[in-house]
Design a protein around this motif. Structure first.
Motif, PDB file in Angstrom:
ATOM      1  N   PHE A 182      24.269  -0.966  29.469  1.00 43.08           N
ATOM      2  CA  PHE A 182      22.861  -0.623  29.346  1.00 43.08           C
ATOM      3  C   PHE A 182      22.223  -0.605  30.730  1.00 43.08           C
ATOM      4  CE2 PHE A 182      24.441  -3.206  25.898  1.00 43.08           C
ATOM      5  CZ  PHE A 182      24.079  -2.513  24.753  1.00 43.08           C
ATOM      6  N   SER A 183      21.081   0.075  30.812  1.00 46.15           N
ATOM      7  CA  SER A 183      20.253   0.042  32.013  1.00 46.15           C
ATOM      8  C   SER A 183      18.861  -0.405  31.589  1.00 46.15           C
ATOM      9  CB  SER A 183      20.191   1.425  32.672  1.00 46.15           C
ATOM     10  OG  SER A 183      19.423   1.381  33.859  1.00 46.15           O
ATOM     11  N   LEU A 184      18.359  -1.465  32.221  1.00 47.11           N
ATOM     12  CA  LEU A 184      17.099  -2.083  31.806  1.00 47.11           C
ATOM     13  C   LEU A 184      16.037  -1.917  32.877  1.00 47.11           C
ATOM     14  CD1 LEU A 184      18.484  -5.477  30.416  1.00 47.11           C
ATOM     15  CD2 LEU A 184      18.344  -3.260  29.256  1.00 47.11           C
ATOM     16  N   LEU A 185      14.806  -1.816  32.397  1.00 52.96           N
ATOM     17  CA  LEU A 185      13.653  -1.610  33.269  1.00 52.96           C
ATOM     18  C   LEU A 185      12.519  -2.459  32.729  1.00 52.96           C
ATOM     19  CD1 LEU A 185      12.841   0.523  35.576  1.00 52.96           C
ATOM     20  CD2 LEU A 185      11.817   1.819  33.710  1.00 52.96           C
ATOM     21  N   THR A 186      11.742  -3.072  33.602  1.00 56.89           N
ATOM     22  CA  THR A 186      10.606  -3.870  33.148  1.00 56.89           C
ATOM     23  C   THR A 186       9.318  -3.400  33.811  1.00 56.89           C
ATOM     24  OG1 THR A 186      10.958  -5.534  34.875  1.00 56.89           O
ATOM     25  CG2 THR A 186      12.037  -5.912  32.749  1.00 56.89           C
ATOM     26  N   LEU A 187       8.207  -3.758  33.177  1.00 56.64           N
ATOM     27  CA  LEU A 187       6.876  -3.571  33.740  1.00 56.64           C
ATOM     28  C   LEU A 187       6.244  -4.940  33.932  1.00 56.64           C
ATOM     29  CD1 LEU A 187       5.546  -0.618  31.528  1.00 56.64           C
ATOM     30  CD2 LEU A 187       5.954  -0.530  34.001  1.00 56.64           C
ATOM     31  N   PRO A 188       5.297  -5.091  34.840  1.00 54.62           N
ATOM     32  CA  PRO A 188       4.605  -6.374  34.991  1.00 54.62           C
ATOM     33  C   PRO A 188       3.915  -6.775  33.679  1.00 54.62           C
ATOM     34  CG  PRO A 188       4.096  -4.912  36.824  1.00 54.62           C
ATOM     35  CD  PRO A 188       4.820  -4.086  35.809  1.00 54.62           C
ATOM     36  N   PRO A 189       3.805  -8.055  33.394  1.00 55.88           N
ATOM     37  CA  PRO A 189       3.216  -8.498  32.123  1.00 55.88           C
ATOM     38  C   PRO A 189       1.835  -7.928  31.854  1.00 55.88           C
ATOM     39  CG  PRO A 189       4.235 -10.343  33.268  1.00 55.88           C
ATOM     40  CD  PRO A 189       4.277  -9.186  34.213  1.00 55.88           C
ATOM     41  N   GLU A 190       1.033  -7.740  32.900  1.00 57.80           N
ATOM     42  CA  GLU A 190      -0.326  -7.248  32.683  1.00 57.80           C
ATOM     43  C   GLU A 190      -0.357  -5.772  32.268  1.00 57.80           C
ATOM     44  OE1 GLU A 190       0.501  -7.080  37.168  1.00 57.80           O
ATOM     45  OE2 GLU A 190       0.881  -8.459  35.477  1.00 57.80           O
ATOM     46  N   GLU A 191       0.774  -5.072  32.388  1.00 55.99           N
ATOM     47  CA  GLU A 191       0.799  -3.655  32.001  1.00 55.99           C
ATOM     48  C   GLU A 191       1.252  -3.449  30.558  1.00 55.99           C
ATOM     49  OE1 GLU A 191       1.187  -1.901  36.528  1.00 55.99           O
ATOM     50  OE2 GLU A 191       2.877  -1.625  35.169  1.00 55.99           O
ATOM     51  N   THR A 192       1.745  -4.505  29.908  1.00 51.07           N
ATOM     52  CA  THR A 192       1.950  -4.523  28.446  1.00 51.07           C
ATOM     53  C   THR A 192       1.430  -5.873  27.935  1.00 51.07           C
ATOM     54  OG1 THR A 192       4.219  -5.371  28.650  1.00 51.07           O
ATOM     55  CG2 THR A 192       3.945  -2.978  28.488  1.00 51.07           C
ATOM     56  N   PRO A 193       0.130  -6.103  28.009  1.00 49.69           N
ATOM     57  CA  PRO A 193      -0.424  -7.429  27.714  1.00 49.69           C
ATOM     58  C   PRO A 193      -0.125  -7.872  26.286  1.00 49.69           C
ATOM     59  CG  PRO A 193      -2.153  -5.768  27.794  1.00 49.69           C
ATOM     60  CD  PRO A 193      -0.915  -5.122  28.319  1.00 49.69           C
ATOM     61  N   ALA A 194       0.136  -9.171  26.149  1.00 53.78           N
ATOM     62  CA  ALA A 194       0.415  -9.840  24.876  1.00 53.78           C
ATOM     63  C   ALA A 194       1.768  -9.476  24.291  1.00 53.78           C
ATOM     64  CB  ALA A 194      -0.680  -9.558  23.838  1.00 53.78           C
ATOM     65  N   LEU A 195       2.532  -8.618  24.976  1.00 50.98           N
ATOM     66  CA  LEU A 195       3.823  -8.175  24.445  1.00 50.98           C
ATOM     67  C   LEU A 195       4.889  -8.290  25.524  1.00 50.98           C
ATOM     68  CD1 LEU A 195       5.461  -6.825  22.165  1.00 50.98           C
ATOM     69  CD2 LEU A 195       4.829  -4.614  23.162  1.00 50.98           C
ATOM     70  N   ASP A 196       5.841  -9.193  25.327  1.00 48.87           N
ATOM     71  CA  ASP A 196       6.982  -9.274  26.219  1.00 48.87           C
ATOM     72  C   ASP A 196       7.878  -8.073  25.909  1.00 48.87           C
ATOM     73  OD1 ASP A 196       8.596 -11.605  27.932  1.00 48.87           O
ATOM     74  OD2 ASP A 196       9.881 -10.147  26.929  1.00 48.87           O
ATOM     75  N   SER A 197       8.134  -7.224  26.894  1.00 49.50           N
ATOM     76  CA  SER A 197       8.846  -5.982  26.609  1.00 49.50           C
ATOM     77  C   SER A 197       9.644  -5.516  27.810  1.00 49.50           C
ATOM     78  CB  SER A 197       7.860  -4.890  26.189  1.00 49.50           C
ATOM     79  OG  SER A 197       6.983  -4.565  27.263  1.00 49.50           O
ATOM     80  N   PHE A 198      10.541  -4.569  27.548  1.00 51.27           N
ATOM     81  CA  PHE A 198      11.309  -3.906  28.591  1.00 51.27           C
ATOM     82  C   PHE A 198      11.776  -2.569  28.053  1.00 51.27           C
ATOM     83  CE2 PHE A 198      14.090  -6.601  26.105  1.00 51.27           C
ATOM     84  CZ  PHE A 198      15.265  -5.884  25.932  1.00 51.27           C
ATOM     85  N   ILE A 199      12.329  -1.734  28.911  1.00 47.08           N
ATOM     86  CA  ILE A 199      12.889  -0.454  28.505  1.00 47.08           C
ATOM     87  C   ILE A 199      14.405  -0.579  28.564  1.00 47.08           C
ATOM     88  CG2 ILE A 199      13.135   1.999  29.076  1.00 47.08           C
ATOM     89  CD1 ILE A 199      10.018   0.224  30.219  1.00 47.08           C
ATOM     90  N   CYS A 200      15.076  -0.121  27.506  1.00 42.06           N
ATOM     91  CA  CYS A 200      16.523  -0.269  27.391  1.00 42.06           C
ATOM     92  C   CYS A 200      17.172   1.096  27.215  1.00 42.06           C
ATOM     93  CB  CYS A 200      16.857  -1.172  26.215  1.00 42.06           C
ATOM     94  SG  CYS A 200      18.636  -1.402  25.944  1.00 42.06           S
ATOM     95  N   GLY A 201      17.939   1.501  28.211  1.00 41.51           N
ATOM     96  CA  GLY A 201      18.695   2.744  28.127  1.00 41.51           C
ATOM     97  C   GLY A 201      20.144   2.468  27.775  1.00 41.51           C
ATOM     98  N   HIS A 202      20.670   3.161  26.780  1.00 42.19           N
ATOM     99  CA  HIS A 202      22.060   2.983  26.350  1.00 42.19           C
ATOM    100  C   HIS A 202      22.956   3.954  27.121  1.00 42.19           C
ATOM    101  CE1 HIS A 202      21.457   0.507  22.585  1.00 42.19           C
ATOM    102  NE2 HIS A 202      20.217   0.831  22.915  1.00 42.19           N
TER     103      HIS A 202
END
Length: 284
Positions: free
Chosen positions: A126-146
């Motif tokens: 996989f290839s993973l990408l994140t954004l700073p917490p303030e750019e997706t507030p209240a939601l812990d998230s990342f982008i996951c490429g298969h």
């Protein structure tokens, strides 16, 4: 789509005992993949695969100095810990699209997972990408490429005794919804973010993310109680599509799983049955 995000790839559910969780979710009527083990980490998982998205039950195979976030989360509770978005084309193109919106994506990070199959071990990547917490507030998230999707979706893994077909909605409980709106307007576009009273709904491709206060969550789901100590913000529930409501109800009853039949026709499985996660099953 705006930002190069096509939808939700999967939801990560933190569990303290992977084998107990595997047995519990099998009892709920889900088919689980073989056990996976992340390379270079002490974490392992079982996955509930659907045609276009999935759920990941994540826990420790052994103590891990690199997974402090999961360790802190599990010290407090079990349940959904984060959401992985799916890139529209690739992680690199999504990073460029996010940067074009004035956002701040990280550099892509590689991840491999050993998957124990009967014919031998394979390594989905996989290839993973994140954004700073303030750019997706209240939601812990990342982008996951298969990078090796053929290794993680076998036809036999997509067939579930309860008839589950895939993820529809994610319900988060927050203290306030209004402060969240500017960030999600920017990330997904004004036309994808709607509000009704104190509920904010964000459409992400075919999926919905709904933010509400505790009172508004209970108003949306009459008879469904939320732990008064539920930590905010947090993912409280998922809504899954099922092919046949009666089939799902019969399976749950046969396996003596506690569930409620809601006035709108949904089946509701309480958090105690699903590692801290309320499950709503709705006929597609």
């Amino acid at each position: 789509m705006r930002g190069g995000i096509a939808g939700i790839d999967h939801v990560v559910v933190g569990v303290r005992d992977l084998e107990r969780a595997r047995m519990g979710w099998t009892r709920l009527g889900f088919t689980l993949t073989p056990r996976g083990r992340h390379l270079g980490q002490g974490t392992a998982n079982y996955c509930v695969m659907f045609a276009a998205d999935y759920l990941e039950l994540l826990g420790f195979a052994e103590p891990d100095e690199h997974a402090r976030k999961l360790e802190r989360f599990l010290a407090e509770r079990e349940g959904p810990i984060s959401v992985a978005f799916a890139p529209e084309v690739s992680v690199d193109k999504t990073a460029a699209a996010l940067a074009a919106l004035g956002l701040h994506p990280s550099e892509p990070r590689a991840l491999g997972r050993q998957l124990e199959l009967p014919e031998g071990t394979v390594v989905p990547r996989f290839s993973l990408l994140t954004l700073p917490p303030e750019e997706t507030p209240a939601l812990d998230s990342f982008i996951c490429g298969h990078l090796t999707p053929e290794l993680v979706r076998r036809p036999e893994w997509l067939m579930h005794p309860n008839g589950a077909l895939g993820l529809r909605s994610i319900y988060l409980i927050v203290a306030e919804t209004t402060p969240l709106l500017p960030a999600y307007d920017r990330l997904f576009g004004l036309h994808e973010v709607t509000t009704t009273d104190a509920v904010a709904c964000v459409r992400v491709g075919p999926h919905r993310i709904l933010f509400s206060t505790p009172d508004d969550f209970e108003t949306m789901h009459p008879g469904i109680d939320v732990d008064p100590n539920f930590p905010l913000p947090g993912i409280a529930a998922l809504e899954l599509a099922i092919g046949d409501r009666d089939r799902a109800a019969d399976h749950l009853a046969q396996w003596q799983v506690e569930f409620d039949e809601l006035p709108d026709g949904r089946l509701a499985i309480p958090a105690e049955e699903a590692n801290g996660l309320i499950l709503f099953l709705v006929e597609a």
